[in-house]
Design a protein around this motif. Structure first.
Motif, PDB file in Angstrom:
ATOM      1  N   PRO A  21       2.510  18.050   4.522  1.00 55.79           N
ATOM      2  CA  PRO A  21       1.232  18.155   3.809  1.00 55.79           C
ATOM      3  C   PRO A  21       0.750  16.862   3.151  1.00 55.79           C
ATOM      4  O   PRO A  21      -0.449  16.629   3.066  1.00 55.79           O
ATOM      5  CB  PRO A  21       1.505  19.217   2.737  1.00 55.79           C
ATOM      6  CG  PRO A  21       2.734  19.916   3.163  1.00 55.79           C
ATOM      7  CD  PRO A  21       3.510  18.979   4.031  1.00 55.79           C
ATOM      8  N   ASP A  22       1.667  16.015   2.699  1.00 55.26           N
ATOM      9  CA  ASP A  22       1.234  14.797   2.005  1.00 55.26           C
ATOM     10  C   ASP A  22       1.263  13.570   2.909  1.00 55.26           C
ATOM     11  O   ASP A  22       1.267  12.439   2.432  1.00 55.26           O
ATOM     12  CB  ASP A  22       2.071  14.572   0.741  1.00 55.26           C
ATOM     13  CG  ASP A  22       3.539  14.317   1.058  1.00 55.26           C
ATOM     14  OD1 ASP A  22       3.978  14.623   2.181  1.00 55.26           O
ATOM     15  OD2 ASP A  22       4.245  13.800   0.166  1.00 55.26           O
ATOM     16  N   VAL A  51     -11.567  15.096  10.167  1.00 50.69           N
ATOM     17  CA  VAL A  51     -10.202  14.660   9.860  1.00 50.69           C
ATOM     18  C   VAL A  51     -10.108  14.009   8.484  1.00 50.69           C
ATOM     19  O   VAL A  51      -9.152  14.217   7.761  1.00 50.69           O
ATOM     20  CB  VAL A  51      -9.670  13.692  10.951  1.00 50.69           C
ATOM     21  CG1 VAL A  51      -8.287  13.164  10.587  1.00 50.69           C
ATOM     22  CG2 VAL A  51      -9.657  14.367  12.318  1.00 50.69           C
ATOM     23  N   LYS A  52     -11.095  13.219   8.129  1.00 48.04           N
ATOM     24  CA  LYS A  52     -11.077  12.436   6.883  1.00 48.04           C
ATOM     25  C   LYS A  52      -9.800  11.597   6.795  1.00 48.04           C
ATOM     26  O   LYS A  52      -8.951  11.798   5.930  1.00 48.04           O
ATOM     27  CB  LYS A  52     -11.256  13.336   5.659  1.00 48.04           C
ATOM     28  CG  LYS A  52     -12.629  13.955   5.591  1.00 48.04           C
ATOM     29  CD  LYS A  52     -12.836  14.807   4.370  1.00 48.04           C
ATOM     30  CE  LYS A  52     -14.249  15.320   4.244  1.00 48.04           C
ATOM     31  NZ  LYS A  52     -14.780  16.051   5.368  1.00 48.04           N
ATOM     32  N   TYR A  53      -9.697  10.643   7.703  1.00 46.22           N
ATOM     33  CA  TYR A  53      -8.535   9.756   7.788  1.00 46.22           C
ATOM     34  C   TYR A  53      -8.313   9.021   6.474  1.00 46.22           C
ATOM     35  O   TYR A  53      -9.263   8.670   5.776  1.00 46.22           O
ATOM     36  CB  TYR A  53      -8.742   8.719   8.893  1.00 46.22           C
ATOM     37  CG  TYR A  53      -8.871   9.301  10.271  1.00 46.22           C
ATOM     38  CD1 TYR A  53      -7.736   9.629  11.012  1.00 46.22           C
ATOM     39  CD2 TYR A  53     -10.111   9.522  10.844  1.00 46.22           C
ATOM     40  CE1 TYR A  53      -7.851  10.156  12.290  1.00 46.22           C
ATOM     41  CE2 TYR A  53     -10.232  10.050  12.121  1.00 46.22           C
ATOM     42  CZ  TYR A  53      -9.102  10.362  12.834  1.00 46.22           C
ATOM     43  OH  TYR A  53      -9.212  10.898  14.083  1.00 46.22           O
ATOM     44  N   ALA A  54      -7.060   8.752   6.158  1.00 49.24           N
ATOM     45  CA  ALA A  54      -6.713   8.021   4.939  1.00 49.24           C
ATOM     46  C   ALA A  54      -7.169   6.566   5.041  1.00 49.24           C
ATOM     47  O   ALA A  54      -7.649   5.990   4.067  1.00 49.24           O
ATOM     48  CB  ALA A  54      -5.217   8.088   4.681  1.00 49.24           C
ATOM     49  N   TRP A 124       2.002  -6.618  -9.433  1.00 44.28           N
ATOM     50  CA  TRP A 124       2.676  -6.507  -8.145  1.00 44.28           C
ATOM     51  C   TRP A 124       1.864  -5.622  -7.216  1.00 44.28           C
ATOM     52  O   TRP A 124       1.122  -4.745  -7.666  1.00 44.28           O
ATOM     53  CB  TRP A 124       4.056  -5.868  -8.297  1.00 44.28           C
ATOM     54  CG  TRP A 124       5.101  -6.660  -8.986  1.00 44.28           C
ATOM     55  CD1 TRP A 124       5.782  -6.299 -10.119  1.00 44.28           C
ATOM     56  CD2 TRP A 124       5.636  -7.938  -8.599  1.00 44.28           C
ATOM     57  NE1 TRP A 124       6.702  -7.267 -10.450  1.00 44.28           N
ATOM     58  CE2 TRP A 124       6.629  -8.284  -9.536  1.00 44.28           C
ATOM     59  CE3 TRP A 124       5.362  -8.818  -7.556  1.00 44.28           C
ATOM     60  CZ2 TRP A 124       7.348  -9.471  -9.458  1.00 44.28           C
ATOM     61  CZ3 TRP A 124       6.077 -10.002  -7.483  1.00 44.28           C
ATOM     62  CH2 TRP A 124       7.053 -10.326  -8.417  1.00 44.28           C
ATOM     63  N   ALA A 125       2.044  -5.825  -5.920  1.00 45.69           N
ATOM     64  CA  ALA A 125       1.495  -4.933  -4.893  1.00 45.69           C
ATOM     65  C   ALA A 125       2.664  -4.339  -4.128  1.00 45.69           C
ATOM     66  O   ALA A 125       3.611  -5.041  -3.765  1.00 45.69           O
ATOM     67  CB  ALA A 125       0.578  -5.704  -3.947  1.00 45.69           C
ATOM     68  N   GLY A 126       2.598  -3.056  -3.921  1.00 49.25           N
ATOM     69  CA  GLY A 126       3.617  -2.364  -3.146  1.00 49.25           C
ATOM     70  C   GLY A 126       2.973  -1.279  -2.321  1.00 49.25           C
ATOM     71  O   GLY A 126       1.748  -1.142  -2.305  1.00 49.25           O
ATOM     72  N   ARG A 127       3.810  -0.511  -1.638  1.00 46.81           N
ATOM     73  CA  ARG A 127       3.297   0.587  -0.814  1.00 46.81           C
ATOM     74  C   ARG A 127       4.094   1.850  -1.084  1.00 46.81           C
ATOM     75  O   ARG A 127       5.289   1.787  -1.334  1.00 46.81           O
ATOM     76  CB  ARG A 127       3.378   0.241   0.667  1.00 46.81           C
ATOM     77  CG  ARG A 127       2.399  -0.855   1.042  1.00 46.81           C
ATOM     78  CD  ARG A 127       2.414  -1.122   2.540  1.00 46.81           C
ATOM     79  NE  ARG A 127       1.556  -2.240   2.844  1.00 46.81           N
ATOM     80  CZ  ARG A 127       0.268  -2.130   3.173  1.00 46.81           C
ATOM     81  NH1 ARG A 127      -0.287  -0.942   3.263  1.00 46.81           N
ATOM     82  NH2 ARG A 127      -0.452  -3.193   3.426  1.00 46.81           N
ATOM     83  N   ASN A 128       3.395   2.968  -1.006  1.00 43.57           N
ATOM     84  CA  ASN A 128       4.066   4.254  -1.138  1.00 43.57           C
ATOM     85  C   ASN A 128       4.442   4.784   0.245  1.00 43.57           C
ATOM     86  O   ASN A 128       4.236   4.101   1.250  1.00 43.57           O
ATOM     87  CB  ASN A 128       3.197   5.244  -1.931  1.00 43.57           C
ATOM     88  CG  ASN A 128       1.914   5.612  -1.219  1.00 43.57           C
ATOM     89  OD1 ASN A 128       1.663   5.239  -0.078  1.00 43.57           O
ATOM     90  ND2 ASN A 128       1.076   6.375  -1.895  1.00 43.57           N
ATOM     91  N   GLN A 129       4.976   5.989   0.306  1.00 40.57           N
ATOM     92  CA  GLN A 129       5.419   6.557   1.582  1.00 40.57           C
ATOM     93  C   GLN A 129       4.262   6.807   2.543  1.00 40.57           C
ATOM     94  O   GLN A 129       4.476   6.904   3.745  1.00 40.57           O
ATOM     95  CB  GLN A 129       6.192   7.851   1.353  1.00 40.57           C
ATOM     96  CG  GLN A 129       7.549   7.615   0.749  1.00 40.57           C
ATOM     97  CD  GLN A 129       8.341   8.911   0.623  1.00 40.57           C
ATOM     98  OE1 GLN A 129       7.807  10.007   0.758  1.00 40.57           O
ATOM     99  NE2 GLN A 129       9.622   8.758   0.347  1.00 40.57           N
TER     100      GLN A 129
END
Length: 170
Positions: A21-22, A51-54, A124-129
Motif C-alpha cells: 500500500p505505501d 494512476v497519480k504517479y509519485a 542533509w538530503a536523503g531518501r526514504n523507502q
C-alpha cells in the motif's frame, strides 16, 4: 509495442497497491512519439490522472540512430506540439507529486542520508523507502546514517522534516 492493454496495466497497478500500500510508482514517459495523435496524448493524461504517479521522468521524443523507431517510423510530430504536450505532462506530474508528498506530512519515515542538501549547507538530503528525497537539518547526523524523520512540509519534489532519533548505519 506494449504487450498489455490499458485495463491490464491499471489492474496490475491496483494489485501492486493492494500488496504494497505505501509503495511509490513512477513512470518514464516519452511524448511526441511518431504517429502520436492528440487523442493518444489525452489518453496519456487520463492514465496519469488515474494512476497519480509519485514521480516521473518525462521527455520529448527525438530520433535515436539505430533504433527500430528511427529505422521504421517517420518523426512526424512537430517540435511545437511535442513541447506543448511535454509541458502538459510535466505540469500534471508536478500536481500529482505534490498530492502524493502531501499524503506523507505528519508521518514518520526512515531515510538514509546521502549527501548535503543542494540548497543549504545546514541540511542533509536523503531518501526514504519510496525513493523520495527528504531534507532534514544536519544536527548530529552524518552521511550513511539511517534516521527516523517526522515529515512536516513538502514541495512537489521534496519532503521536509526533522530527525527524531540518532542511529548509526552499522
Amino acid at each position: 509495442n506494449r504487450q498489455h492493454t490499458r485495463k491490464e496495466y491499471l489492474d496490475l497497478i491496483n494489485i501492486i497497491y493492494k500488496i504494497i500500500p505505501d509503495c511509490s510508482i513512477s513512470h518514464d514517459m516519452i511524448t511526441g512519439f511518431p504517429n502520436e495523435s492528440e487523442n493518444d496524448h489525452k489518453l496519456t493524461l487520463s492514465l496519469m490522472e488515474e494512476v497519480k504517479y509519485a514521480f516521473g521522468y518525462m521527455f520529448k521524443y527525438s530520433e535515436r540512430p539505430g533504433t527500430l523507431a528511427a529505422k521504421k517510423l517517420n518523426d512526424n510530430v512537430d517540435e511545437k506540439t511535442k513541447s506543448r504536450r511535454l509541458s502538459e505532462i510535466v505540469e500534471l506530474q508536478q500536481k500529482h507529486s505534490l498530492l502524493r508528498n502531501k499524503q506523507v506530512i505528519n508521518q514518520v519515515v526512515e531515510i538514509l542520508i546521502e549527501k548535503e542538501s543542494k540548497k543549504s549547507a545546514n541540511h542533509w538530503a536523503g531518501r526514504n523507502q519510496q525513493n523520495s528525497v527528504v531534507i532534514i537539518p544536519k544536527e548530529e547526523y552524518n552521511i550513511g546514517d539511517f534516521v527516523n524523520v517526522k515529515i512536516n512540509d513538502c514541495t512537489s519534489a521534496t519532503l521536509i522534516g526533522k530527525g527524531l532519533e540518532y542511529s548509526e548505519n552499522n
